[in-house]
Scaffold this motif. Structure first.
Motif, PDB file in Angstrom:
ATOM      1  N   SER A 124       0.756  -1.218   0.078  1.00 21.25           N
ATOM      2  CA  SER A 124       0.178  -0.087  -0.126  1.00 21.25           C
ATOM      3  C   SER A 124       0.809   1.304  -0.150  1.00 21.25           C
ATOM      4  N   LYS A 125       1.986   1.250   0.125  1.00 25.67           N
ATOM      5  CA  LYS A 125       2.843   2.461   0.204  1.00 25.67           C
ATOM      6  C   LYS A 125       3.959   2.504  -0.754  1.00 25.67           C
ATOM      7  N   GLY A 126       4.723   1.348  -1.128  1.00 32.27           N
ATOM      8  CA  GLY A 126       5.429   1.566  -2.236  1.00 32.27           C
ATOM      9  C   GLY A 126       6.924   1.943  -1.767  1.00 32.27           C
ATOM     10  N   ARG A 127       7.061   2.212  -0.464  1.00 33.03           N
ATOM     11  CA  ARG A 127       8.332   2.524  -0.188  1.00 33.03           C
ATOM     12  C   ARG A 127       9.056   1.325   0.364  1.00 33.03           C
ATOM     13  N   THR A 128      10.596   1.316   0.737  1.00 41.60           N
ATOM     14  CA  THR A 128      11.160   0.225   0.947  1.00 41.60           C
ATOM     15  C   THR A 128      12.321   0.638   1.975  1.00 41.60           C
ATOM     16  N   ASP A 129      12.584  -0.669   3.134  1.00 38.91           N
ATOM     17  CA  ASP A 129      13.431  -0.456   4.002  1.00 38.91           C
ATOM     18  C   ASP A 129      14.870  -1.017   3.420  1.00 38.91           C
ATOM     19  N   ASP A 130      14.570  -1.553   2.144  1.00 37.24           N
ATOM     20  CA  ASP A 130      15.953  -2.274   1.555  1.00 37.24           C
ATOM     21  C   ASP A 130      16.366  -1.570   0.588  1.00 37.24           C
ATOM     22  N   TYR A 131      16.463   0.150   0.660  1.00 29.47           N
ATOM     23  CA  TYR A 131      17.023   0.793  -0.206  1.00 29.47           C
ATOM     24  C   TYR A 131      18.390   0.592  -0.370  1.00 29.47           C
ATOM     25  N   GLY A 132      18.906   0.984  -1.565  1.00 26.69           N
ATOM     26  CA  GLY A 132      20.209   0.924  -1.793  1.00 26.69           C
ATOM     27  C   GLY A 132      20.469   0.792  -3.388  1.00 26.69           C
ATOM     28  N   SER A 133      21.607   0.097  -3.908  1.00 24.45           N
ATOM     29  CA  SER A 133      22.053   0.091  -5.216  1.00 24.45           C
ATOM     30  C   SER A 133      22.138  -1.372  -5.630  1.00 24.45           C
ATOM     31  N   VAL A 134      22.042  -1.401  -6.918  1.00 24.72           N
ATOM     32  CA  VAL A 134      22.463  -2.743  -7.596  1.00 24.72           C
ATOM     33  C   VAL A 134      23.383  -2.426  -8.799  1.00 24.72           C
ATOM     34  N   THR A 135      24.407  -3.029  -9.085  1.00 27.46           N
ATOM     35  CA  THR A 135      25.283  -2.680 -10.226  1.00 27.46           C
ATOM     36  C   THR A 135      25.468  -4.103 -11.041  1.00 27.46           C
ATOM     37  N   LEU A 136      25.294  -3.725 -12.364  1.00 30.74           N
ATOM     38  CA  LEU A 136      25.434  -4.704 -13.316  1.00 30.74           C
ATOM     39  C   LEU A 136      26.804  -4.703 -14.200  1.00 30.74           C
TER      40      LEU A 136
END
Length: 157
Positions: A124-136
């Motif tokens: 219902s909110k679309g936020r995350t506590d698992d924020y950060g980055s992913v590198t390919l």
């Protein structure tokens, strides 16, 4: 009148002209090939980033819309990632949607708040506590591209 002079009308190419033309075309191709290969690799890497971005937004959208009345998440492996329903990844869940990266693209870094390999979007909110980055990384060109997700759920490069 001039005698003994005859003009030759030629409709073709001499062997020398053909060899010079082939040599020039070959040199241009040899010079251009590395640039074209690099360009194809960058395009492949950019396509993988765009697809990942779309699937992160899909997980976020499904969480916001309450599909399944739960959170939606993405789990990252080295050569693939998985869209799954809920908070805990199970590799044997038949409802998982797996996305394989092309053979030269790998996930080389997952740097998320709290560690781990999952980004979970709150229902219902679309936020995350698992924020950060992913590198390919594209192993054929050694190019890298990163995608970040903020705590508020903003997804971008």
């Amino acid at each position: 009148m001039i005698s003994g002079l005859h003009v030759k009308n030629s409709l073709g190419f001499t062997l020398l002209e053909l060899l010079v033309s082939i040599t020039i075309i070959s040199l241009v191709a040899i010079i251009a090939f590395p640039f074209m290969q690099s360009s194809v690799g960058k395009t492949e890497l950019q396509s993988a980033i765009w697809e990942l971005q779309d699937n992160l937004r899909r997980a976020q959208s499904q969480s916001i819309n309450g599909k399944g009345n739960t959170n939606w998440s993405i789990h990252f492996d080295t050569t693939s990632y998985t869209l799954f329903e809920g908070n805990t990844y199970s590799g044997v869940d038949p409802d998982n949607i797996d996305y394989d990266l092309s053979s030269s693209i790998t996930i080389t870094d997952v740097s998320l708040n709290g560690g781990g390999n999952d980004i979970r979007f709150v229902k219902s909110k679309g936020r995350t506590d698992d924020y950060g980055s992913v590198t390919l990384t594209d192993s054929s060109t050694n190019d890298t591209a990163s995608l970040s997700v903020t705590r508020q759920g903003k997804i971008g490069n």
